[in-house]
Design a protein around this motif. Sequence first.
Motif, short mmCIF file in Angstrom:
data_model
loop_
_atom_site.label_atom_id
_atom_site.label_comp_id
_atom_site.label_asym_id
_atom_site.label_seq_id
_atom_site.Cartn_x
_atom_site.Cartn_y
_atom_site.Cartn_z
N HIS A 197 0.83 -1.20 0.00
CA HIS A 197 0.00 0.00 0.00
C HIS A 197 0.87 1.25 0.00
O HIS A 197 1.87 1.33 0.71
N LEU A 198 0.46 2.23 -0.78
CA LEU A 198 1.20 3.49 -0.85
C LEU A 198 1.08 4.28 0.44
O LEU A 198 2.04 4.91 0.87
N LEU A 199 -0.07 4.23 1.10
CA LEU A 199 -0.26 4.98 2.34
C LEU A 199 0.66 4.48 3.45
O LEU A 199 1.25 5.29 4.18
N VAL A 200 0.85 3.19 3.57
CA VAL A 200 1.75 2.64 4.58
C VAL A 200 3.19 3.03 4.27
O VAL A 200 3.97 3.35 5.17
N VAL A 217 3.25 16.56 1.72
CA VAL A 217 2.12 17.05 0.92
C VAL A 217 2.19 16.51 -0.50
O VAL A 217 1.18 16.13 -1.08
N LEU A 218 3.39 16.45 -1.05
CA LEU A 218 3.56 15.89 -2.39
C LEU A 218 3.19 14.41 -2.42
O LEU A 218 2.51 13.96 -3.35
N GLY A 219 3.57 13.67 -1.39
CA GLY A 219 3.20 12.26 -1.33
C GLY A 219 1.70 12.06 -1.18
O GLY A 219 1.12 11.16 -1.81
N LEU A 220 1.05 12.89 -0.38
CA LEU A 220 -0.40 12.77 -0.22
C LEU A 220 -1.13 13.15 -1.50
O LEU A 220 -2.17 12.57 -1.83
N SER A 221 -0.62 14.13 -2.24
CA SER A 221 -1.27 14.50 -3.50
C SER A 221 -1.13 13.37 -4.52
O SER A 221 -2.07 13.10 -5.29
N LEU A 263 -4.31 11.35 -6.15
CA LEU A 263 -4.41 11.18 -7.60
C LEU A 263 -4.49 9.70 -7.98
O LEU A 263 -5.28 9.32 -8.85
N MET A 264 -3.74 8.88 -7.29
CA MET A 264 -3.77 7.44 -7.58
C MET A 264 -5.10 6.82 -7.19
O MET A 264 -5.63 5.98 -7.92
N ILE A 265 -5.67 7.25 -6.07
CA ILE A 265 -6.96 6.71 -5.65
C ILE A 265 -8.07 7.19 -6.58
O ILE A 265 -8.99 6.44 -6.92
N ARG A 266 -7.98 8.42 -7.06
CA ARG A 266 -9.01 8.92 -7.99
C ARG A 266 -8.95 8.22 -9.33
O ARG A 266 -9.98 8.00 -9.96
N ASP A 308 -5.09 2.04 -3.45
CA ASP A 308 -3.70 2.48 -3.31
C ASP A 308 -2.73 1.31 -3.37
O ASP A 308 -1.64 1.38 -2.85
N TYR A 309 -3.14 0.24 -4.04
CA TYR A 309 -2.23 -0.90 -4.22
C TYR A 309 -1.16 -0.54 -5.24
O TYR A 309 -1.46 -0.11 -6.35
N ILE A 310 0.08 -0.73 -4.88
CA ILE A 310 1.19 -0.43 -5.78
C ILE A 310 1.22 -1.41 -6.95
O ILE A 310 1.50 -1.04 -8.08
#
Length: 95
Positions: A25-28, A70-74, A78-81, A86-88
């Motif tokens: 996961h990208l969030l982790v 902030v760049l990582g969260l954006s 974008l990936m979730i939209r 958020d699976y890599i």
Amino acid sequence: MLIYIYFSLFLSLSGLLVFTLKRKHLLVMLLSLELIVISIYLNMYIYFSQINYEYFFLMFFLTMSVSEGVLGLSILVLMIRTHGNDYILSFSSLW
């Protein structure tokens, strides 16, 4: 002071361990990168306090780390939209 150094080393190693083992996961991955940044900040604070140096560079470091977060969260938003999760491994950059 030595316990803070060991605590910071533990934080950075646990952040690296989570980053390498939980890369699905990208969030982790982003959270583990922020844990590494916090441990680097703690290391720099300990170092600057030992040599009686000013803490202005720490403010600059915090500013850069916030902009990195902030760049990582954006990128995560974008990936979730676009992909719905958020699976890599489901993200393909070929198309």
